[in-house]
Design a protein around this motif. Structure first.
Motif, PDB file in Angstrom:
ATOM      1  N   ILE A   1       0.843  -1.203   0.000  1.00 46.40           N
ATOM      2  CA  ILE A   1       0.000   0.000   0.000  1.00 46.40           C
ATOM      3  C   ILE A   1       0.878   1.253   0.000  1.00 46.40           C
ATOM      4  N   ALA A   2       1.912   1.233   0.849  1.00 49.16           N
ATOM      5  CA  ALA A   2       2.837   2.366   0.885  1.00 49.16           C
ATOM      6  C   ALA A   2       3.450   2.596  -0.484  1.00 49.16           C
ATOM      7  N   GLY A   3       3.816   1.498  -1.155  1.00 46.50           N
ATOM      8  CA  GLY A   3       4.469   1.578  -2.459  1.00 46.50           C
ATOM      9  C   GLY A   3       3.615   2.285  -3.488  1.00 46.50           C
ATOM     10  N   TYR A   4       2.377   1.859  -3.638  1.00 47.60           N
ATOM     11  CA  TYR A   4       1.601   2.515  -4.689  1.00 47.60           C
ATOM     12  C   TYR A   4       1.148   3.898  -4.263  1.00 47.60           C
ATOM     13  N   THR A   5       1.028   4.149  -2.971  1.00 47.54           N
ATOM     14  CA  THR A   5       0.708   5.496  -2.524  1.00 47.54           C
ATOM     15  C   THR A   5       1.842   6.456  -2.895  1.00 47.54           C
ATOM     16  N   TYR A   6       3.081   6.047  -2.597  1.00 42.62           N
ATOM     17  CA  TYR A   6       4.214   6.913  -2.929  1.00 42.62           C
ATOM     18  C   TYR A   6       4.336   7.111  -4.430  1.00 42.62           C
ATOM     19  N   ASN A   7       4.081   6.043  -5.191  1.00 41.13           N
ATOM     20  CA  ASN A   7       4.124   6.187  -6.636  1.00 41.13           C
ATOM     21  C   ASN A   7       3.077   7.205  -7.088  1.00 41.13           C
ATOM     22  N   GLY A   8       1.893   7.103  -6.467  1.00 42.08           N
ATOM     23  CA  GLY A   8       0.825   8.043  -6.811  1.00 42.08           C
ATOM     24  C   GLY A   8       1.178   9.477  -6.458  1.00 42.08           C
ATOM     25  N   ILE A   9       1.948   9.660  -5.385  1.00 39.44           N
ATOM     26  CA  ILE A   9       2.345  11.009  -4.994  1.00 39.44           C
ATOM     27  C   ILE A   9       3.392  11.558  -5.963  1.00 39.44           C
TER      28      ILE A   9
ATOM     29  N   GLY B   1       0.806  12.989 -10.143  1.00 41.74           N
ATOM     30  CA  GLY B   1       0.767  13.081  -8.684  1.00 41.74           C
ATOM     31  C   GLY B   1       0.809  14.497  -8.168  1.00 41.74           C
ATOM     32  N   VAL B   2       0.579  14.638  -6.886  1.00 42.91           N
ATOM     33  CA  VAL B   2       0.400  15.956  -6.288  1.00 42.91           C
ATOM     34  C   VAL B   2       1.648  16.833  -6.428  1.00 42.91           C
ATOM     35  N   ILE B   3       2.828  16.254  -6.337  1.00 43.79           N
ATOM     36  CA  ILE B   3       4.050  17.061  -6.383  1.00 43.79           C
ATOM     37  C   ILE B   3       4.283  17.631  -7.775  1.00 43.79           C
ATOM     38  N   GLN B   4       4.234  16.744  -8.759  1.00 43.61           N
ATOM     39  CA  GLN B   4       4.516  17.214 -10.120  1.00 43.61           C
ATOM     40  C   GLN B   4       3.426  18.160 -10.643  1.00 43.61           C
TER      41      GLN B   4
ATOM     42  N   LEU C   1       4.031  21.565  -9.087  1.00 44.00           N
ATOM     43  CA  LEU C   1       5.173  22.232  -9.714  1.00 44.00           C
ATOM     44  C   LEU C   1       4.792  22.782 -11.091  1.00 44.00           C
ATOM     45  N   ARG C   2       4.085  21.973 -11.855  1.00 42.60           N
ATOM     46  CA  ARG C   2       3.701  22.374 -13.212  1.00 42.60           C
ATOM     47  C   ARG C   2       2.728  23.542 -13.193  1.00 42.60           C
ATOM     48  N   ASN C   3       1.638  23.349 -12.404  1.00 34.03           N
ATOM     49  CA  ASN C   3       0.557  24.336 -12.488  1.00 34.03           C
ATOM     50  C   ASN C   3       0.887  25.629 -11.759  1.00 34.03           C
ATOM     51  N   GLN C   4       1.613  25.558 -10.651  1.00 35.70           N
ATOM     52  CA  GLN C   4       1.912  26.770  -9.894  1.00 35.70           C
ATOM     53  C   GLN C   4       3.095  27.531 -10.484  1.00 35.70           C
ATOM     54  N   TRP C   5       4.137  26.758 -10.779  1.00 33.59           N
ATOM     55  CA  TRP C   5       5.368  27.453 -11.190  1.00 33.59           C
ATOM     56  C   TRP C   5       5.815  27.122 -12.603  1.00 33.59           C
ATOM     57  N   GLY C   6       5.031  26.269 -13.262  1.00 29.91           N
ATOM     58  CA  GLY C   6       5.391  25.922 -14.632  1.00 29.91           C
ATOM     59  C   GLY C   6       6.686  25.154 -14.755  1.00 29.91           C
ATOM     60  N   ILE C   7       7.044  24.396 -13.725  1.00 33.24           N
ATOM     61  CA  ILE C   7       8.297  23.646 -13.778  1.00 33.24           C
ATOM     62  C   ILE C   7       8.026  22.227 -14.290  1.00 33.24           C
ATOM     63  N   GLU C   8       8.685  21.855 -15.374  1.00 31.12           N
ATOM     64  CA  GLU C   8       8.630  20.467 -15.843  1.00 31.12           C
ATOM     65  C   GLU C   8       9.876  19.753 -15.319  1.00 31.12           C
TER      66      GLU C   8
ATOM     67  N   VAL D   1      -6.303   9.398   2.489  1.00 31.14           N
ATOM     68  CA  VAL D   1      -7.579   9.996   2.888  1.00 31.14           C
ATOM     69  C   VAL D   1      -8.102  10.897   1.773  1.00 31.14           C
ATOM     70  N   ASP D   2      -7.184  11.671   1.188  1.00 19.53           N
ATOM     71  CA  ASP D   2      -7.561  12.567   0.092  1.00 19.53           C
ATOM     72  C   ASP D   2      -8.159  11.785  -1.077  1.00 19.53           C
ATOM     73  N   TRP D   3      -7.470  10.710  -1.499  1.00 18.85           N
ATOM     74  CA  TRP D   3      -7.983   9.879  -2.598  1.00 18.85           C
ATOM     75  C   TRP D   3      -9.305   9.227  -2.225  1.00 18.85           C
TER      76      TRP D   3
END
Lengths: 237, 546
Positions: B106-114, B119-122, B125-132, B313-315
């Motif tokens: 469960i931890a594994g696919y959660t981290y992959n999803g993040i 995922g939330v990080i990328q 980065l993309r939408n707020q600061w336009g970083i690819e 919880v968010d998902w």
């Protein structure tokens, strides 16, 4: 002879030496015998062998004419009809005093059970305590209940393992004579184990001294005190 | 002649049942070991040449790195929490065990999803600061990624065992070292680590056994190990015999670890025989030091519990309406049912063997106890292979009987829930057993003996006295086994009857089908139930004097 122990040997699983070596003892009915010895002398083991909690490797034990163990047979402890007062009393903490005493009264009717509980509580002067739980009693009271519990099923033999070791010194002296009176009142054959010479002198009709797994001697005082002066002393083995 | 005396003591139901249980546990394992030497397998030559080296390499890398990192994190946190006071220490003391509530898959696919592209990080980065970003820095589906997950979610084994040891055993030694003028680092490296060797080895061997047991994480991360290879040869190549040989090889590795553990613990007993232990008095940290300690504990707690938990919880809220259906209710019922039945059987079996073992202090009973614990070291995939081999064999013997009672002569037992639950019992019996054994140890023999002197036989004594007195241990054994079954994946995946899904198998399936969000509801239920159990055991029970 009411109790006969012949050539008893025993060794605990993890030790190389026999804890009990060719132990011999005979006891008359109604006698109070004390086994006196230092810790590690094997005195408690004798009690455990007598009541069947340990299995001897060799030797014969008979109680009241019935052989409880020899080379071909072994009677389980619950079938031997022996009462035992444990060193730390082992009163069941989840039962009241009355329930503790009733525990051993298998095959008694409800009325008979109640009556017997009252009788033994009366005997140990603890009539008002039947509803209490063990932790609500003092050490001396717990010991009396343990004694009542052991006596309730009318066992053929009463064993007491270091009955005073958990009591304060002044309480010990008071209870000694009380204990002797109670036992004498019931007329039951008793064997008790102690490391305290004074305990032995105060209670026993006869004292056996143990060292290194054998009963090696009559204690000299005991010949004076004994109610059975005609009896032959123990053989040294 | 001693035999005649000993027999009456053994002649009771407890001995017979214990014997049966021991046979049940041994059968699958022995089947595997025997088949390793006898049966010929079609693909074995190929596997030995092309697959085995990779498996060995991956398995060793996973074990070495996870082992070392768990020791580093586990012991340093154990020491920090035992010897120092810093902000929120009382909370971290038990919260640092919480990562165990999240199974590695469960931890594994959660981290992959993040971390992945959506995922939330990328996205932030993309939408707020336009970083690819370069994807290779965010790809967790690698061997180092698996090590990262294993370490973060298994280190509590090292942490709990070491902390328990340090808290109770080390006071005088550590205080003496301080008085002799050693500073904190010297005390840690020259005193704390050496004296806790036994505890550390015990904890890290649990971590390694969990790594070997894992199927879900390594499958998801695409890191081939023995568990995945056993699945692959069995279901992909349909070659059960090769799967058995792989299982046997894995068993030898497990035995290697167990022997190594014994050797490393050594003869030296780093504990006091005396019951009078004095707890270590913590030193209060101030200023920067206090906040550094806090930050360290907080970072590990966040990575190991808080972040994946919040993400789940968010998902869960995102997908709740879609997932919460009658079908999901049946998943939940299935999970609770098998966990309940399995845990109940484990407690019953464990009580039988533990009571047998304590009545007879003999080689027979000691070996029975050893065998009982054996299953816990054997990876799920291996037990699955063993037990289905045995059950298929039994089914074949029973074909005549099935025919006779008018049933179709097909595989009955080996496609039933009965097989799955037997496998749970074998794998997790040790958990129930340890709890019940320690209960018996605490109570001692005197009450049992008193009861037998009052005319009750062994069985009457058990129900009237023993069972009442070890009630707490019975309950905790049940809860611990329940949780383990609820989280279990490889056994359930292989041995469940057709169309029978549990929370863990469904969560894994969703995740494998790239539906990570949909997996969250099933996962969060597992995590919350396990988390509550951990809280109860380490927070509530620890406060009670007994």
């Amino acid at each position: 002879m009411y109790i006969q122990i012949k050539d008893l040997c025993f060794r605990y699983g993890n030790s190389k030496m026999n804890t009990i070596r060719n132990f011999n003892l005979s006891v008359n009915q109604g006698q109070i015998v004390s086994i006196l010895g230092e810790s590690g002398s094997g005195k408690s083991t004798i009690l455990r062998l007598l009541c069947g909690l340990e299995t001897p490797s060799q030797g014969v034990i008979s109680i009241g004419g019935k052989t409880v163990t020899d080379d071909r047979s072994f009677v389980l402890p619950e079938k031997r009809g022996i009462g035992m007062v444990f060193q730390d009393y082992a009163l069941f903490p989840h039962m009241t005093v009355a329930e503790n005493i009733q525990f051993g009264l298998k095959g008694f009717g409800r009325k008979a059970k109640k009556q017997r509980v009252e009788e033994v509580l009366d005997l140990v002067n603890m009539k008002d305590f039947s509803k209490r739980y063990p932790h609500e009693l003092s050490g001396g009271q717990q010991q009396r209940i343990a004694l009542a519990r052991a006596l309730a099923p009318k066992p053929s033999l009463l064993l007491l393992d270091e009955p005073f070791s958990n009591l304060d010194a002044d309480l010990q002296i008071k209870i000694r004579s009380e204990l002797r009176d109670i036992i004498k009142k019931t007329g039951i054959t008793s064997i008790f184990v102690t490391h305290d010479r004074e305990d032995s002198k105060a209670i026993a009709d006869r004292i056996i001294t143990m060292r290194d797994g054998s009963a090696y001697d009559w204690d000299s005082i005991c010949t004076i005190k004994s109610e059975f002066p005609e009896e032959q002393p123990m053989t040294i083995s | 002649m001693k035999l005649f005396r000993k027999l009456p003591g053994y002649a009771n139901i407890w001995s017979w049942l214990s014997l049966m249980i021991v046979v049940l546990i041994l059968m699958p394992n022995i089947t595997i070991l025997l088949n390793f030497f006898t049966e010929k397998a079609e693909n074995w030559g190929h596997i030995q040449e092309f697959i085995l080296p990779d498996l060995l390499k991956n398995t060793s890398l996973l074990m070495v790195f996870t082992g070392v990192l768990s020791i580093l994190i586990g012991t340093s946190l154990a020491w920090l929490v035992s010897a120092y006071d810093f902000p929120m220490k009382r909370f971290f003391k038990w919260a640092l065990i919480l990562p165990l509530a999240i199974p590695p898959y469960i931890a594994g696919y959660t981290y992959n999803g993040i971390l992945n592209y959506t995922g939330v990080i990328q996205t932030t980065l993309r939408n707020q600061w336009g970083i690819e970003v370069d994807q290779k820095y965010f790809d967790i589906l690698t061997l180092p990624g698996a090590v990262f997950i294993f370490t973060l979610f298994l280190f509590p084994y090292v942490y709990t065992i070491t902390r328990a040891f340090l808290a109770n055993q080390s006071a005088s030694i550590v205080e003496n070292a301080r008085l002799l003028g050693r500073n904190a680092w010297e005390v840690y490296f020259r005193i704390v680590l050496p004296i806790s060797r036994g505890a550390i080895v015990g904890g890290v061997s649990l971590v390694l056994l969990e790594v070997l047991n894992d199927y879900g994480l390594v499958q998801y991360f695409g890191v081939p190990t023995f568990s995945t290879a056993i699945f692959q040869t069995w279901f992909g190549m349909n070659d059960l015999t090769s799967a058995i040989k792989l299982s046997a090889t894995l068993m030898f590795i497990v035995f290697g670890i167990l022997i190594l553990e014994k050797v490393l613990r050594g003869r030296k007993k780093y504990s006091y025989a005396s019951a009078k232990v004095r707890p270590l008095t913590p030193v209060r940290l101030k200023g920067v030091k206090a906040w550094t300690a806090f930050s360290y504990a907080f970072v590990i707690f966040s990575l190991g519990f808080l972040i994946p938990f919040i993400q789940l919880v968010d998902w869960m809220f995102l997908t709740f309406d879609k997932i919460a259906s009658p079908e999901f209710t049946s998943l939940l019922t299935n999970s609770l049912l098998v966990s309940f039945v399995g845990a109940a059987m484990i407690v019953v079996f464990a009580v039988i063997i533990a009571n047998f073992a304590r009545m007879h202090q003999s080689i027979v009973s000691k070996s029975a106890a050893r065998v009982t614990i054996l299953g816990y070291s054997i990876p799920g995939a291996v037990i699955a292979v063993g037990i289905s081999t045995v059950f298929i064999q039994i089914d074949q013997w029973l074909f005549g009987f099935y025919d006779w009672v008018g049933m179709d002569p097909t595989l009955v037992l080996s496609t039933s829930l009965f097989m799955l639950i037997s496998a749970y019992v074998i794998r997790f019996l040790a958990i129930g057993y340890n709890s019940i054994e320690s209960g018996f140890d605490k109570v001692g023999h005197q009450f049992t003996e008193a009861s037998r002197m009052l005319g009750m036989n062994v069985t009457q004594t058990f129900f009237k006295v023993d069972a009442r007195m070890i009630r707490g241990s019975l309950i905790s054994g049940f809860i611990l086994a329940f949780i383990e079954i609820l989280k279990e994946l490889p056994l359930t995946l292989i041995l469940r009857p057709f169309n029978f899904d549990t929370l863990s198998t469904k969560a894994f399936q969703y995740a494998s089908d790239e539906q990570i969000h949909e997996a969250s509801l099933a996962s969060i239920i597992i995590v919350i139930i396990s988390g509550i159990a951990i809280y109860i055991f380490h927070q509530v029970l620890e406060k009670e004097p007994n």
